[in-house]
Design a protein around this motif. Structure first.
Motif, PDB file in Angstrom:
ATOM      1  N   MET A 113       0.564  -1.278   0.156  1.00  0.00           N
ATOM      2  CA  MET A 113      -0.308   0.195   0.031  1.00  0.00           C
ATOM      3  C   MET A 113       0.910   1.246   0.255  1.00  0.00           C
ATOM      4  N   TRP A 114       1.917   1.438   0.634  1.00  0.00           N
ATOM      5  CA  TRP A 114       2.568   2.852   0.740  1.00  0.00           C
ATOM      6  C   TRP A 114       3.213   2.790  -0.303  1.00  0.00           C
ATOM      7  N   LEU A 115       3.764   1.467  -0.860  1.00  0.00           N
ATOM      8  CA  LEU A 115       4.326   2.229  -2.799  1.00  0.00           C
ATOM      9  C   LEU A 115       3.039   3.044  -3.584  1.00  0.00           C
ATOM     10  N   LEU A 116       2.195   2.553  -3.374  1.00  0.00           N
ATOM     11  CA  LEU A 116       1.354   3.081  -4.515  1.00  0.00           C
ATOM     12  C   LEU A 116       1.232   4.640  -3.819  1.00  0.00           C
ATOM     13  N   VAL A 117       0.973   4.895  -2.488  1.00  0.00           N
ATOM     14  CA  VAL A 117       1.019   6.446  -1.478  1.00  0.00           C
ATOM     15  C   VAL A 117       2.232   6.878  -2.441  1.00  0.00           C
ATOM     16  N   VAL A 118       3.224   6.716  -2.406  1.00  0.00           N
ATOM     17  CA  VAL A 118       4.874   7.320  -2.855  1.00  0.00           C
ATOM     18  C   VAL A 118       4.266   7.514  -4.460  1.00  0.00           C
ATOM     19  N   GLY A 119       4.530   6.363  -4.930  1.00  0.00           N
ATOM     20  CA  GLY A 119       3.307   6.957  -6.382  1.00  0.00           C
ATOM     21  C   GLY A 119       2.849   8.333  -7.001  1.00  0.00           C
ATOM     22  N   LEU A 120       1.293   7.832  -6.368  1.00  0.00           N
ATOM     23  CA  LEU A 120       0.487   9.167  -5.992  1.00  0.00           C
ATOM     24  C   LEU A 120       1.691  10.427  -5.726  1.00  0.00           C
ATOM     25  N   LEU A 121       2.497  10.060  -4.564  1.00  0.00           N
ATOM     26  CA  LEU A 121       3.090  11.387  -4.219  1.00  0.00           C
ATOM     27  C   LEU A 121       3.587  11.831  -5.351  1.00  0.00           C
ATOM     28  N   ALA A 122       4.887  11.010  -5.905  1.00  0.00           N
ATOM     29  CA  ALA A 122       5.351  11.066  -6.862  1.00  0.00           C
ATOM     30  C   ALA A 122       5.283  12.197  -8.602  1.00  0.00           C
ATOM     31  N   ILE A 123       3.912  11.594  -8.660  1.00  0.00           N
ATOM     32  CA  ILE A 123       2.663  11.784 -10.016  1.00  0.00           C
ATOM     33  C   ILE A 123       2.804  13.255  -9.621  1.00  0.00           C
ATOM     34  N   ALA A 124       2.219  13.807  -8.290  1.00  0.00           N
ATOM     35  CA  ALA A 124       1.952  14.594  -8.282  1.00  0.00           C
ATOM     36  C   ALA A 124       3.017  15.715  -7.968  1.00  0.00           C
ATOM     37  N   LEU A 125       4.205  14.937  -7.628  1.00  0.00           N
ATOM     38  CA  LEU A 125       5.594  16.054  -7.481  1.00  0.00           C
ATOM     39  C   LEU A 125       5.841  16.816  -9.169  1.00  0.00           C
ATOM     40  N   LYS A 126       5.309  15.318  -9.580  1.00  0.00           N
ATOM     41  CA  LYS A 126       6.841  15.781 -11.181  1.00  0.00           C
ATOM     42  C   LYS A 126       5.440  16.411 -11.557  1.00  0.00           C
ATOM     43  N   TYR A 127       3.350  16.433 -11.606  1.00  0.00           N
ATOM     44  CA  TYR A 127       3.126  17.224 -12.336  1.00  0.00           C
ATOM     45  C   TYR A 127       2.991  18.944 -12.233  1.00  0.00           C
ATOM     46  N   PHE A 128       3.231  18.625 -10.544  1.00  0.00           N
ATOM     47  CA  PHE A 128       3.120  20.379 -10.039  1.00  0.00           C
ATOM     48  C   PHE A 128       5.156  20.979 -10.256  1.00  0.00           C
ATOM     49  N   GLU A 129       6.368  19.547 -10.764  1.00  0.00           N
ATOM     50  CA  GLU A 129       7.162  20.878 -10.901  1.00  0.00           C
ATOM     51  C   GLU A 129       7.716  21.264 -10.095  1.00  0.00           C
ATOM     52  N   VAL A 130       7.806  19.887  -8.639  1.00  0.00           N
ATOM     53  CA  VAL A 130       8.587  20.832  -7.473  1.00  0.00           C
ATOM     54  C   VAL A 130       9.751  20.078  -7.298  1.00  0.00           C
ATOM     55  N   GLY A 131      10.856  20.671  -7.017  1.00  0.00           N
ATOM     56  CA  GLY A 131      11.922  20.150  -6.600  1.00  0.00           C
ATOM     57  C   GLY A 131      12.908  19.040  -8.043  1.00  0.00           C
ATOM     58  N   LEU A 132      13.305  17.879  -7.696  1.00  0.00           N
ATOM     59  CA  LEU A 132      13.978  16.948  -7.996  1.00  0.00           C
ATOM     60  C   LEU A 132      13.051  16.391  -9.158  1.00  0.00           C
ATOM     61  N   PHE A 133      11.849  16.704  -8.855  1.00  0.00           N
ATOM     62  CA  PHE A 133      10.883  15.673  -9.247  1.00  0.00           C
ATOM     63  C   PHE A 133      10.722  16.327 -10.530  1.00  0.00           C
ATOM     64  N   ALA A 134      10.641  17.485 -11.178  1.00  0.00           N
ATOM     65  CA  ALA A 134      10.677  18.502 -12.128  1.00  0.00           C
ATOM     66  C   ALA A 134      11.696  17.777 -13.191  1.00  0.00           C
ATOM     67  N   GLY A 135      12.457  17.305 -13.438  1.00  0.00           N
ATOM     68  CA  GLY A 135      13.744  16.903 -14.151  1.00  0.00           C
ATOM     69  C   GLY A 135      13.860  15.498 -14.092  1.00  0.00           C
ATOM     70  N   LEU A 136      12.705  14.210 -13.487  1.00  0.00           N
ATOM     71  CA  LEU A 136      12.816  13.561 -13.790  1.00  0.00           C
ATOM     72  C   LEU A 136      11.406  12.725 -15.222  1.00  0.00           C
ATOM     73  N   ALA A 137      12.444  11.298 -15.447  1.00  0.00           N
ATOM     74  CA  ALA A 137      11.669  11.618 -16.910  1.00  0.00           C
ATOM     75  C   ALA A 137      10.233  10.564 -15.954  1.00  0.00           C
ATOM     76  N   TRP A 138       9.055  10.447 -16.437  1.00  0.00           N
ATOM     77  CA  TRP A 138       7.306   9.906 -16.161  1.00  0.00           C
ATOM     78  C   TRP A 138       8.156   8.493 -15.793  1.00  0.00           C
ATOM     79  N   TRP A 139       8.730   7.247 -16.928  1.00  0.00           N
ATOM     80  CA  TRP A 139       8.696   6.120 -16.370  1.00  0.00           C
ATOM     81  C   TRP A 139       9.196   6.191 -15.020  1.00  0.00           C
ATOM     82  N   ILE A 140      10.420   6.547 -14.440  1.00  0.00           N
ATOM     83  CA  ILE A 140      11.155   6.480 -13.264  1.00  0.00           C
ATOM     84  C   ILE A 140       9.979   6.744 -12.387  1.00  0.00           C
ATOM     85  N   VAL A 141       8.918   8.554 -12.578  1.00  0.00           N
ATOM     86  CA  VAL A 141       7.956   8.501 -11.683  1.00  0.00           C
ATOM     87  C   VAL A 141       6.897   7.463 -11.018  1.00  0.00           C
ATOM     88  N   LEU A 142       6.934   6.504 -12.225  1.00  0.00           N
ATOM     89  CA  LEU A 142       5.946   5.422 -12.363  1.00  0.00           C
ATOM     90  C   LEU A 142       6.345   4.118 -12.030  1.00  0.00           C
TER      91      LEU A 142
END
Length: 85
Positions: free
Chosen positions: A1-30
Motif C-alpha cells: 500500500m505504501w508503494l501506491l502512496v509513494v507513486g501518487l506523491l511522485a506523480i503530484a510532485l512531477k506534475y507540479f514540477e517540484v524540486g528534483l521531480f521536475a527533471g525526472l522522466a515520467w517512467w521513473i516517476v511511475l
C-alpha cells in the motif's frame, strides 16, 4: 500500500514540477506502480496475504471468546490463571 502512496506523491510532485521531480522522466516517476503490482503478486503467490488474513481472523475470534467468557464471569485463558470457585 505504501508503494501506491509513494507513486501518487511522485506523480503530484512531477506534475507540479517540484524540486528534483521536475527533471525526472515520467517512467521513473511511475516505477512505484509496477513495484506494487510485483509485491502483490509475490504476496499472493507466497501465501503471505492469506496468512495475515487468517491471523487477523484468529485474533478477532479469540477476542470475541474472551469477551464472552468475561461476560459469563469465567475469566480468560490467555495469560491469566483460572479462577477457583
Amino acid at each position: 500500500m505504501w508503494l501506491l502512496v509513494v507513486g501518487l506523491l511522485a506523480i503530484a510532485l512531477k506534475y507540479f514540477e517540484v524540486g528534483l521531480f521536475a527533471g525526472l522522466a515520467w517512467w521513473i516517476v511511475l516505477l512505484p506502480f509496477p513495484a506494487a503490482m510485483l509485491w502483490w503478486a509475490f504476496a499472493d503467490w507466497s501465501g503471505y496475504t492469506a496468512r495475515r488474513a487468517m491471523e487477523r481472523d484468529d485474533a478477532r475470534r479469540q477476542d470475541r471468546v474472551d469477551r464472552q467468557r468475561d461476560a459469563l464471569g469465567l475469566g480468560t485463558r490467555r495469560g491469566s490463571a483460572r479462577r477457583k470457585p
